[in-house]
Design a protein around this motif. Structure first.
Motif, PDB file in Angstrom:
ATOM      1  N   TYR A 153      31.981 -48.878  30.443  1.00  0.00           N
ATOM      2  CA  TYR A 153      32.579 -48.644  31.738  1.00  0.00           C
ATOM      3  C   TYR A 153      32.325 -47.537  32.263  1.00  0.00           C
ATOM      4  O   TYR A 153      32.189 -46.537  31.514  1.00  0.00           O
ATOM      5  CB  TYR A 153      34.014 -49.190  32.293  1.00  0.00           C
ATOM      6  N   PHE A 154      31.818 -47.627  33.579  1.00  0.00           N
ATOM      7  CA  PHE A 154      31.520 -46.086  34.405  1.00  0.00           C
ATOM      8  C   PHE A 154      32.157 -46.505  35.651  1.00  0.00           C
ATOM      9  O   PHE A 154      31.831 -47.306  36.111  1.00  0.00           O
ATOM     10  CB  PHE A 154      29.996 -45.795  34.459  1.00  0.00           C
ATOM     11  N   VAL A 155      33.344 -45.512  36.049  1.00  0.00           N
ATOM     12  CA  VAL A 155      33.912 -45.816  37.084  1.00  0.00           C
ATOM     13  C   VAL A 155      34.057 -44.550  37.877  1.00  0.00           C
ATOM     14  O   VAL A 155      34.272 -43.327  37.392  1.00  0.00           O
ATOM     15  CB  VAL A 155      35.378 -45.863  36.861  1.00  0.00           C
ATOM     16  N   ILE A 156      33.679 -44.495  39.192  1.00  0.00           N
ATOM     17  CA  ILE A 156      33.694 -43.356  40.214  1.00  0.00           C
ATOM     18  C   ILE A 156      34.848 -43.734  41.062  1.00  0.00           C
ATOM     19  O   ILE A 156      35.150 -44.934  41.540  1.00  0.00           O
ATOM     20  CB  ILE A 156      32.411 -43.205  40.861  1.00  0.00           C
ATOM     21  N   ILE A 157      35.692 -42.793  41.389  1.00  0.00           N
ATOM     22  CA  ILE A 157      36.789 -42.914  42.485  1.00  0.00           C
ATOM     23  C   ILE A 157      36.462 -41.886  43.336  1.00  0.00           C
ATOM     24  O   ILE A 157      36.403 -40.450  43.139  1.00  0.00           O
ATOM     25  CB  ILE A 157      38.329 -42.276  41.604  1.00  0.00           C
ATOM     26  N   ASP A 158      36.325 -42.376  44.399  1.00  0.00           N
ATOM     27  CA  ASP A 158      35.924 -41.615  45.686  1.00  0.00           C
ATOM     28  C   ASP A 158      37.043 -41.435  46.582  1.00  0.00           C
ATOM     29  O   ASP A 158      37.356 -42.302  47.239  1.00  0.00           O
ATOM     30  CB  ASP A 158      34.527 -42.181  46.444  1.00  0.00           C
ATOM     31  N   ASN A 159      37.733 -40.364  46.476  1.00  0.00           N
ATOM     32  CA  ASN A 159      38.973 -40.313  47.514  1.00  0.00           C
ATOM     33  C   ASN A 159      38.678 -39.415  48.640  1.00  0.00           C
ATOM     34  O   ASN A 159      38.027 -38.164  48.500  1.00  0.00           O
ATOM     35  CB  ASN A 159      39.927 -39.410  46.444  1.00  0.00           C
ATOM     36  N   PHE A 160      38.758 -39.956  49.871  1.00  0.00           N
ATOM     37  CA  PHE A 160      38.763 -39.152  51.142  1.00  0.00           C
ATOM     38  C   PHE A 160      39.967 -39.252  51.872  1.00  0.00           C
ATOM     39  O   PHE A 160      40.031 -39.471  52.950  1.00  0.00           O
ATOM     40  CB  PHE A 160      37.680 -39.873  51.721  1.00  0.00           C
ATOM     41  N   ARG A 161      41.151 -39.072  51.040  1.00  0.00           N
ATOM     42  CA  ARG A 161      42.362 -38.668  51.791  1.00  0.00           C
ATOM     43  C   ARG A 161      42.415 -37.927  53.105  1.00  0.00           C
ATOM     44  O   ARG A 161      41.865 -36.893  52.928  1.00  0.00           O
ATOM     45  CB  ARG A 161      43.548 -38.466  50.862  1.00  0.00           C
ATOM     46  N   THR A 162      43.103 -38.352  54.087  1.00  0.00           N
ATOM     47  CA  THR A 162      43.254 -37.426  55.197  1.00  0.00           C
ATOM     48  C   THR A 162      44.764 -37.256  55.747  1.00  0.00           C
ATOM     49  O   THR A 162      45.148 -36.600  56.516  1.00  0.00           O
ATOM     50  CB  THR A 162      42.333 -37.684  56.236  1.00  0.00           C
ATOM     51  N   ASP A 163      45.480 -38.152  55.157  1.00  0.00           N
ATOM     52  CA  ASP A 163      46.953 -38.358  55.821  1.00  0.00           C
ATOM     53  C   ASP A 163      47.906 -37.000  55.425  1.00  0.00           C
ATOM     54  O   ASP A 163      47.339 -36.058  54.651  1.00  0.00           O
ATOM     55  CB  ASP A 163      47.679 -39.701  55.143  1.00  0.00           C
ATOM     56  N   THR A 164      48.793 -37.028  56.255  1.00  0.00           N
ATOM     57  CA  THR A 164      49.511 -35.642  56.088  1.00  0.00           C
ATOM     58  C   THR A 164      50.860 -35.887  55.325  1.00  0.00           C
ATOM     59  O   THR A 164      51.670 -35.058  55.381  1.00  0.00           O
ATOM     60  CB  THR A 164      50.002 -35.280  57.598  1.00  0.00           C
ATOM     61  N   GLN A 165      50.943 -36.738  54.511  1.00  0.00           N
ATOM     62  CA  GLN A 165      52.056 -37.046  53.572  1.00  0.00           C
ATOM     63  C   GLN A 165      52.215 -36.472  52.164  1.00  0.00           C
ATOM     64  O   GLN A 165      52.874 -36.646  51.539  1.00  0.00           O
ATOM     65  CB  GLN A 165      52.286 -38.686  53.653  1.00  0.00           C
ATOM     66  N   ARG A 166      50.996 -35.729  52.035  1.00  0.00           N
ATOM     67  CA  ARG A 166      50.336 -35.403  50.615  1.00  0.00           C
ATOM     68  C   ARG A 166      51.318 -34.376  50.357  1.00  0.00           C
ATOM     69  O   ARG A 166      51.586 -33.290  51.043  1.00  0.00           O
ATOM     70  CB  ARG A 166      49.035 -35.114  50.532  1.00  0.00           C
ATOM     71  N   LYS A 167      51.883 -34.349  49.030  1.00  0.00           N
ATOM     72  CA  LYS A 167      52.571 -33.262  48.160  1.00  0.00           C
ATOM     73  C   LYS A 167      51.680 -32.317  47.555  1.00  0.00           C
ATOM     74  O   LYS A 167      52.233 -31.203  46.969  1.00  0.00           O
ATOM     75  CB  LYS A 167      53.824 -33.594  47.726  1.00  0.00           C
ATOM     76  N   TYR A 168      50.582 -32.846  47.405  1.00  0.00           N
ATOM     77  CA  TYR A 168      49.561 -31.970  46.402  1.00  0.00           C
ATOM     78  C   TYR A 168      50.010 -31.694  44.961  1.00  0.00           C
ATOM     79  O   TYR A 168      50.138 -30.590  44.425  1.00  0.00           O
ATOM     80  CB  TYR A 168      49.029 -30.769  46.964  1.00  0.00           C
ATOM     81  N   GLU A 169      50.675 -32.657  44.480  1.00  0.00           N
ATOM     82  CA  GLU A 169      51.252 -32.723  42.946  1.00  0.00           C
ATOM     83  C   GLU A 169      50.493 -33.980  42.386  1.00  0.00           C
ATOM     84  O   GLU A 169      49.930 -34.815  42.793  1.00  0.00           O
ATOM     85  CB  GLU A 169      52.596 -32.913  43.031  1.00  0.00           C
ATOM     86  N   GLY A 170      50.454 -33.937  40.908  1.00  0.00           N
ATOM     87  CA  GLY A 170      49.634 -34.669  40.240  1.00  0.00           C
ATOM     88  C   GLY A 170      50.642 -36.014  40.026  1.00  0.00           C
ATOM     89  O   GLY A 170      52.020 -36.250  40.194  1.00  0.00           O
ATOM     90  N   ARG A 171      50.189 -37.317  39.459  1.00  0.00           N
ATOM     91  CA  ARG A 171      50.863 -38.202  38.956  1.00  0.00           C
ATOM     92  C   ARG A 171      49.977 -39.134  37.962  1.00  0.00           C
ATOM     93  O   ARG A 171      48.576 -38.700  37.845  1.00  0.00           O
ATOM     94  CB  ARG A 171      50.987 -39.339  40.246  1.00  0.00           C
ATOM     95  N   GLU A 172      50.892 -39.854  37.175  1.00  0.00           N
ATOM     96  CA  GLU A 172      50.170 -40.650  36.141  1.00  0.00           C
ATOM     97  C   GLU A 172      49.130 -41.723  36.719  1.00  0.00           C
ATOM     98  O   GLU A 172      49.602 -42.264  37.905  1.00  0.00           O
ATOM     99  CB  GLU A 172      51.196 -41.233  35.128  1.00  0.00           C
ATOM    100  N   GLN A 173      47.966 -41.791  36.148  1.00  0.00           N
ATOM    101  CA  GLN A 173      47.112 -43.007  36.788  1.00  0.00           C
ATOM    102  C   GLN A 173      47.126 -43.867  35.652  1.00  0.00           C
ATOM    103  O   GLN A 173      47.409 -44.173  34.620  1.00  0.00           O
ATOM    104  CB  GLN A 173      45.541 -42.421  36.929  1.00  0.00           C
ATOM    105  N   GLU A 174      46.669 -45.230  36.151  1.00  0.00           N
ATOM    106  CA  GLU A 174      46.028 -46.293  35.277  1.00  0.00           C
ATOM    107  C   GLU A 174      44.611 -46.149  34.999  1.00  0.00           C
ATOM    108  O   GLU A 174      43.900 -46.947  35.861  1.00  0.00           O
ATOM    109  CB  GLU A 174      46.735 -47.549  35.801  1.00  0.00           C
ATOM    110  N   GLY A 175      44.454 -45.204  34.088  1.00  0.00           N
ATOM    111  CA  GLY A 175      42.771 -45.299  34.414  1.00  0.00           C
ATOM    112  C   GLY A 175      41.958 -45.058  32.857  1.00  0.00           C
ATOM    113  O   GLY A 175      41.806 -44.176  32.430  1.00  0.00           O
ATOM    114  N   ILE A 176      41.684 -46.178  32.366  1.00  0.00           N
ATOM    115  CA  ILE A 176      41.476 -47.606  32.571  1.00  0.00           C
ATOM    116  C   ILE A 176      42.897 -48.183  32.109  1.00  0.00           C
ATOM    117  O   ILE A 176      43.457 -47.707  31.279  1.00  0.00           O
ATOM    118  CB  ILE A 176      40.564 -48.311  32.017  1.00  0.00           C
TER     119      ILE A 176
END
Length: 668
Positions: A364-387
Motif C-alpha cells: 500500500y501507498f497512502v497519502i494523507i492530504d490534511n487541509f484543516r482550517t478550523d479554530t478548535q485545534r490544540k496542536y498536539e499529537g494523537r494516535e493514528q490508525e495507520g494502517i
C-alpha cells in the motif's frame, strides 16, 4: 460622457449574493447608457430612455449585481453613447441569510506549468472557477502565475475564495525514505505507482467490490465502505477471507454491504484534537461529537475512510484501476472521509490510496492530504490508525518482536483476555524492534509491516471463536503511530501486509534489504517529520515549526509544565546514536530532559531513561551535540522525547527545532 465616473463604497452588505441596483437619473439625450462596475469586475451596461428633469420625475433603471458580504465598491460611469446625470441609487432584495460554505486546500503543482487546488463546499452548492476547470472536488489545470477565484453558489447565495498560484512548479524535492515522505500533494503523488489520470468512479457499480489477484493472494476494496479493504485471502479455489468487514446493523451479511460497519476493514483513520468526550468536544455543521442521546462513541476530530458511525460511506471522489510496469494491476481511490462520530460531516482531509500485490504481500501507498482550517485545534499529537485491520475473531493470537533485530529470537505474544463490560481487550501501544505485528489462528496469519513505525496495538471484540468475516466478533491490529494532524500538511506512508505464516514472513524479513526509517529529521519549510507534542503546542508559524515548551497543563487540578516533543517510533541501534545532533533556535538557558523508550517498554520507563543537559541559546540556529549513554542507553532505541527538566518553571517559552540527526549534518 465616456471616461467620467463616480465610485462609491458600500459597506455592511449582510451576505453575498445577487442584489437589485436601482438607478435614479435624468438625461437630455434620446437614450441614457450607464455602465456599472462592481469590485473592479467587468462592465455591466443598462440602457434607459432619455428623460429631462423638467418633464417629470426622475427616470428609473435597474440591473442585478453580485455583491460580497461586507464591503464593496460600485463604480457608475458614462459610456459616450448617451449622457446622464445620476440622482441616487438604491440596493434592494437579493442576498441570503446563509451563504454556502467553501474551504480551499493548499494549491499543489500537478505539472511544470499547471497546479490544482482542492475544496470542500456545502452539499448542493454549484462550484465554478475563474481559471482551470472543476473536476470532482478540485480545480485542476490552473496555469502557474494565475490566481484562481473559486465560487460556491446556492440559489441567490454565493461564497468566493481566492487561491494564490505557486511561484513555480519544478522538479519534485520529496523523497520516500523508510516508508515515509512529506511534501506537496503533487510531489508525493509523483512517488506513487502512477499519477491518476482517468477517473472511473462513475463506472463502479454501487455496493460492489474491485479485486486484484496474482495467483498467490487476492485483495478487494468495496465502495460501500469508502473504498477500504474488505477482502484479503490466499488466491485459490476456496479462498478464505481474513478481513472482518462487518460488525454492522441488523446482522449484516455478505449480500447486504450497505449495512456493513464503516469503521471495520483495512483502512487508515486520522485523529486530531479535540480528542472527544464531554470535556473535549469537536463541533462542525451544527453537530457535536459529545455524548448526546445514544451517541457514546465520541472520537473527537476523526476523519474515517470508511464512513461515519451511522452507516454512511465516505464519498469516493476518484477511482482508477491501471496496469503499471513493475507493479502489475494497481487500484487507486481518493476519498474525502466523514467524521466518525458525526452524521455525514466531511472532514478537511483527503486520503489517496494505491494497492498492488508482490508475491504474498499486499503493498500500500497512502497519502494523507490534511487541509484543516478550523479554530478548535490544540496542536498536539494523537494516535493514528495507520494502517489498521479488523481480522477474523479466531485470529486472536497477536505477536510482536522485541529482540535484537534480525537475530531470529522468539516473538512475544501480546494477546490479552476479553474483559467486561465492553467484551473487549486492548493491548495498549507496544513498541517493537522490527516494525511488525502478526495476528494468527494457526493455519492463517496476517503480518502488518510498517517501515515508518514501530508501535502497534492489538484488540479483541466479543469472542475468539468466530471465523465469519461479517461477524461482530473480530480481532484487530493497528500501526499505532503517534503524530500531528492539527497542522495542515501532506504526508505519505508505504508498507506491507503479508499473507502466510509468521515463520515465512520472518525468513523473508531477515534476508530482506527493506530500509526502516532513519534517525534524520529536517523541519525545513514547516515540515513536521512525524514529530508531535504532548501537553503543549507544536505549531507552524511563519513557515517554521515552533514547540511551546513553556505551555502549562492542568490534570486533576494540578498544573505543571509538562510539555513534551516526541519523535516518531522507529528501530535505531543505540550504538549509532551515541551522539544526538540537535539544531535548535531559542533564547536563554534551557534545562532539557532527553528521554527514550526501547522495544517492549511503555511511557512508565522514561523516568529512569533520561539524559539531562543544559543548553544556552542566543536566538540564532545552533547545533548541540548531546552525548548519550548510561541509564539504559543500549540495544534498540524506539523513541526519543524532549521536555523541560523543571516542571514548575521551564525557563523559556518556545524553541524552534530546525533539524535532528544521528550525524552532524542537516538532513535533506
Amino acid at each position: 460622457s465616456a471616461g467620467e465616473y463616480m465610485s462609491y463604497s458600500v459597506s455592511s452588505v449582510p451576505a453575498a449574493g445577487s442584489y437589485s441596483l436601482q438607478l435614479s437619473y435624468v438625461s437630455g439625450d434620446a437614450q441614457a447608457v450607464m455602465g456599472v462596475v462592481v469590485n473592479g469586475g467587468t462592465v455591466q451596461t443598462v440602457s434607459a430612455p432619455g428623460l429631462s428633469r423638467q418633464t417629470g420625475p426622475y427616470g428609473q433603471a435597474s440591473l442585478n449585481v453580485s455583491l460580497n458580504a461586507g464591503s464593496n465598491t460600485i463604480r457608475i460611469q458614462g459610456s459616450g453613447q448617451g449622457g446622464f446625470n445620476l440622482d441616487r441609487f438604491c440596493l434592494t432584495g437579493g442576498g441570503c441569510s446563509s451563504a454556502p460554505s467553501l474551504v480551499l486546500g493548499t494549491p499543489s503543482c500537478t505539472g511544470s506549468s499547471v497546479y490544482s487546488v482542492g475544496f470542500t463546499a456545502q452539499s448542493g452548492a454549484t462550484v465554478t472557477a475563474s481559471a482551470g476547470s472543476v473536476q470532482g472536488s478540485s480545480v485542476v489545470n490552473v496555469p502557474v502565475g494565475t490566481n484562481v477565484v473559486v465560487t460556491a453558489s446556492q440559489g441567490s447565495c454565493s461564497t468566493q475564495q481566492t487561491a494564490n498560484s505557486p511561484t513555480s512548479c519544478g522538479t519534485s524535492t520529496a523523497t520516500m525514505v523508510g516508508g515515509f515522505a512529506e511534501g506537496s500533494l503533487s510531489e508525493l503523488t509523483a512517488l506513487a505507482p502512477f499519477v491518476p489520470d482517468n477517473n472511473q468512479v462513475s463506472s463502479w457499480a454501487a455496493l460492489t467490490p474491485q479485486f486484484i489477484s496474482n495467483g498467490q493472494i487476492k485483495y478487494g476494496i468495496h465502495n460501500s465502505i469508502g473504498a477500504t479493504g474488505f477482502w484479503l485471502s490466499e488466491d485459490n479455489a476456496n479462498p478464505k477471507n481474513l478481513i472482518n468487514a462487518s460488525g454492522g446493523a441488523d446482522f449484516a451479511t455478505p449480500s447486504t454491504p450497505e449495512k456493513w460497519d464503516k469503521g471495520r476493514a483495512l483502512f487508515y483513520s486520522v485523529y486530531g484534537t479535540p480528542r472527544g468526550s464531554n470535556q473535549d468536544i469537536y463541533y462542525q455543521g451544527g453537530q457535536q461529537t459529545g455524548f448526546v442521546g445514544t451517541n457514546s462513541d465520541d472520537t473527537g476530530w476523526n476523519p474515517n475512510m470508511g464512513g461515519d458511525r451511522n452507516f454512511h460511506s465516505s464519498p469516493i471522489l476518484f477511482y482508477q484501476r491501471k496496469t503499471v510496469a513493475g507493479y502489475g494491476e494497481v487500484l487507486y481511490a481518493q476519498v474525502q472521509p466523514y467524521h466518525w462520530s458525526m452524521d455525514r460531516q466531511l472532514a478537511e482531509v483527503k486520503t489517496h490510496c494505491w494497492y498492488w500485490l508482490e508475491g504474498k504481500f499486499l503493498r500500500y501507498f497512502v497519502i494523507i492530504d490534511n487541509f484543516r482550517t478550523d479554530t478548535q485545534r490544540k496542536y498536539e499529537g494523537r494516535e493514528q490508525e495507520g494502517i489498521a485491520m479488523y481480522v477474523l475473531a479466531n485470529m486472536y493470537n497477536q505477536t510482536i518482536y522485541t529482540g535484537a533485530p534480525k537475530a531470529n529470537q522468539a516473538s512475544t505474544s501480546i494477546t490479552t483476555p476479553i474483559q467486561a463490560p465492553n467484551n473487549q481487550s486492548d493491548t495498549g501501544p507496544r513498541l517493537t524492534s522490527e516494525c511488525w505485528m502478526a495476528c494468527s489462528n494457526g493455519p492463517n496469519t496476517l503480518v502488518l509491516f510498517t517501515p515508518y513505525n514501530s508501535c502497534f496495538k492489538g484488540k479483541q471484540f466479543i469472542d475468539t471463536g468466530d471465523d465469519n468475516y461479517v461477524s461482530n466478533a473480530a480481532s484487530y491490529m493497528d500501526a499505532s503511530l503517534y503524530t500531528d494532524m492539527d497542522n495542515s500538511g501532506t504526508t505519505a506512508y508505504s508498507g506491507y501486509v503479508y499473507v502466510g505464516s509468521e515463520a515465512n514472513f520472518r525468513s523473508w524479513y531477515n534476508s530482506s534489504s527493506v530500509a526502516l526509517r532513519p534517525f534524520k529529521f529536517s523541519f525545513n519549510n514547516g515540515k513536521r517529520q512525524g514529530w508531535a507534542s504532548v501537553n503543549g503546542r507544536f505549531i507552524r508559524e511563519n513557515g517554521n515549526m515552533v514547540f511551546y515548551i513553556g505551555d502549562s497543563h492542568t490534570d486533576n487540578g494540578v498544573t505543571s509544565y509538562s510539555a513534551k516533543l516526541v519523535s516518531p517510533t522507529g528501530s535505531w541501534p543505540s550504538s549509532s546514536l551515541s551522539t544526538l545532533y540537535v539544531n535548535l533556535t531559542f533564547s536563554g538557558t534551557l534545562n532539557l530532559d532527553v528521554s527514550w523508550l526501547k522495544p517492549g517498554q511503555t511511557d512508565a520507563n522514561t523516568g529512569a531513561q533520561t539524559k539531562q543537559v543544559t543548553l544556552t541559546g542566543n536566538g540564532s540556529p545552533q547545533t548541540y551535540a548531546i552525548q548519550m549513554g548510561g541509564n539504559g542507553w543500549d540495544g534498540t532505541i524506539s523513541q526519543i522525547s524532549l521536555s523541560p527538566q523543571n516542571r514548575n518553571n521551564p525557563g523559556i517559552s518556545t524553541l524552534r527545532p530546525n533539524w535532528i540527526s544521528d550525524t552532524n549534518q542537516a538532513p535533506n
